[in-house]
Design an enzyme around this catalytic site. Structure first.
Site, PDB file in Angstrom:
ATOM      1  N   GLU A  44      -1.795   1.198  11.129  1.00  0.00           N
ATOM      2  CA  GLU A  44      -3.545   1.927  10.363  1.00  0.00           C
ATOM      3  C   GLU A  44      -4.525   1.600  11.175  1.00  0.00           C
ATOM      4  O   GLU A  44      -4.708   0.687  12.236  1.00  0.00           O
ATOM      5  CB  GLU A  44      -3.988   0.913   9.251  1.00  0.00           C
ATOM      6  CG  GLU A  44      -4.768   1.323   7.865  1.00  0.00           C
ATOM      7  CD  GLU A  44      -5.490  -0.037   7.000  1.00  0.00           C
ATOM      8  OE1 GLU A  44      -4.553  -1.011   7.531  1.00  0.00           O
ATOM      9  OE2 GLU A  44      -4.846   0.774   5.949  1.00  0.00           O
ATOM     10  N   LYS A 114      -5.028   6.624   0.910  1.00  0.00           N
ATOM     11  CA  LYS A 114      -4.469   5.655   0.556  1.00  0.00           C
ATOM     12  C   LYS A 114      -5.267   5.446  -1.028  1.00  0.00           C
ATOM     13  O   LYS A 114      -6.081   5.897  -1.251  1.00  0.00           O
ATOM     14  CB  LYS A 114      -5.119   4.448   1.108  1.00  0.00           C
ATOM     15  CG  LYS A 114      -5.023   2.764   1.158  1.00  0.00           C
ATOM     16  CD  LYS A 114      -6.243   2.007   1.977  1.00  0.00           C
ATOM     17  CE  LYS A 114      -5.466   0.815   2.114  1.00  0.00           C
ATOM     18  NZ  LYS A 114      -5.693  -0.270   2.681  1.00  0.00           N
ATOM     19  N   CYS A 155      -1.096  -0.172   4.147  1.00  0.00           N
ATOM     20  CA  CYS A 155      -1.222  -1.121   3.872  1.00  0.00           C
ATOM     21  C   CYS A 155      -1.410  -1.931   2.467  1.00  0.00           C
ATOM     22  O   CYS A 155      -0.326  -2.202   2.406  1.00  0.00           O
ATOM     23  CB  CYS A 155      -2.364  -1.646   4.667  1.00  0.00           C
ATOM     24  SG  CYS A 155      -2.643  -2.769   4.801  1.00  0.00           S
TER      25      CYS A 155
HETATM   26  N1  LIG Z   1      -5.837  -3.092   5.037  1.00  0.00           N
HETATM   27  C1  LIG Z   1      -5.098  -3.091   4.625  1.00  0.00           C
HETATM   28  O1  LIG Z   1      -4.961  -2.883   3.628  1.00  0.00           O
HETATM   29  C2  LIG Z   1      -5.309  -4.543   4.295  1.00  0.00           C
HETATM   30  C3  LIG Z   1      -4.713  -5.278   3.095  1.00  0.00           C
HETATM   31  C4  LIG Z   1      -3.807  -6.760   3.424  1.00  0.00           C
HETATM   32  O2  LIG Z   1      -4.257  -6.901   4.324  1.00  0.00           O
HETATM   33  C5  LIG Z   1      -3.317  -7.397   2.348  1.00  0.00           C
HETATM   34  O3  LIG Z   1      -3.574  -8.882   2.204  1.00  0.00           O
HETATM   35  O4  LIG Z   1      -2.864  -6.956   1.097  1.00  0.00           O
END
Ligand SMILES: NC(=O)CCC(=O)C(=O)O
Length: 275
Positions: A44, A114, A155
């Site tokens: 990412e 996303k 993520c």
């Molecule tokens: N970049 C993200 O979306 C981080 C997601 C993350 O750290 C989480 O705990 O969920």
């Protein structure tokens, strides 16, 4: 149909120098090819620091711009399928956190924005609000990798079981999540979430983090491959490295046959219970 393949997860170091980030990713893609990879994936935000104050500055249109040029060229030159991590995308004045996928001819196969934005507030831990700058995508996206259906998430999307299940119901055998977890949630949630998604849906899960940096948003690292049994088959440390895994999709067939949960779901009940 590809049932056996080598995947390379590139845990690249990312800094503020955009051109350097691209050169570094390009060098590591070449190295992954030398390591025998058929499918290569980046993390990412691999071309910019991860932070709301950086998204507009580093944003590029798709498929124009230096980042797409580099990804297309690298996929073609090394004849690999390339999941181009994510980078901030701009379209019609709106910003997205977007993953692009390239085929070995260097053509853009698809892009995924996303869907679940990372908005959390853990006092004394981490507060982050992607939605201050970014818009959420609203389309799940899969692509065909030599007869294997692969679903994409980014993520925070890992936390949403519904998306993973939807991909399994669409026939996916592999789910790929470029992702930069953090030092508060990473230690407990990163591995567990991936194992959960893999086991519940009897799929391989790949998650690709940037290498840990020293300032700004500190990424957890530990890029990982989990098999459909829920076992972690490859995991990085926190520095820059490439993690390889030889994926055998016969494992999906075997486990789905042995534990046939998808034909045993009681949708007749779930769908009638009042919410
Ligand atoms: N970049 C993200 O979306 C981080 C997601 C993350 O750290 C989480 O705990 O969920």
């Amino acid at each position: 149909m590809m049932r056996l393949f080598r995947a390379a997860l590139i845990q690249s170091r990312v800094g503020k120098d955009h051109a350097k980030n691209l050169d570094n990713a390009s060098r590591l893609i070449a190295e992954a090819k030398k390591g025998g990879a058929h499918l290569v994936a980046l993390p990412e935000c691999f071309n910019s620091p991860y932070g709301t104050k950086f998204f507009n500055e580093y944003a590029e249109a798709i498929p124009d711009g230096p980042t797409c040029n580099m990804l297309s060229k690298a996929a073609k030159e090394h004849s690999v399928y390339l999941v181009g991590g994510t980078f901030p995308e701009v379209e019609n004045g709106k910003f997205y956190n977007t993953c692009t996928v390239w085929n070995p001819e260097g053509n853009l196969l698809c892009k995924y924005r996303k869907m679940h934005l990372f908005d959390i507030d853990i006092p004394g831990g981490i507060t982050f609000k992607e939605s201050d700058v970014l818009h959420a995508g609203d389309e799940p996206v899969t692509f065909d990798f030599e007869g294997v259906r692969i679903g994409l998430g980014i993520c925070y999307d890992l936390r949403f079981e519904e998306l993973a299940k939807l991909y399994r119901l669409q026939g996916c055998e592999v789910l790929i999540y470029p992702g930069a977890f953090n030092m508060t949630t990473g230690p407990i949630h990163w591995e567990l979430l991936q194992r959960g998604r893999a086991l519940d849906n009897q799929v391989y899960v790949f998650a690709i983090s940037p290498a840990r940096n020293e300032q700004g948003y500190i990424a957890w690292g530990h890029s990982q491959v989990t098999d459909p049994w829920g076992k972690v088959t490859a995991q990085a440390g926190h520095g820059e490295e490439i993690v390889y895994d030889d994926v055998n999709l016969e494992e999906c067939d075997k486990i789905r046959q042995q534990i046939p949960i998808f034909s045993q779901r009681r949708t007749d009940v779930y769908d009638t219970v009042k919410k």
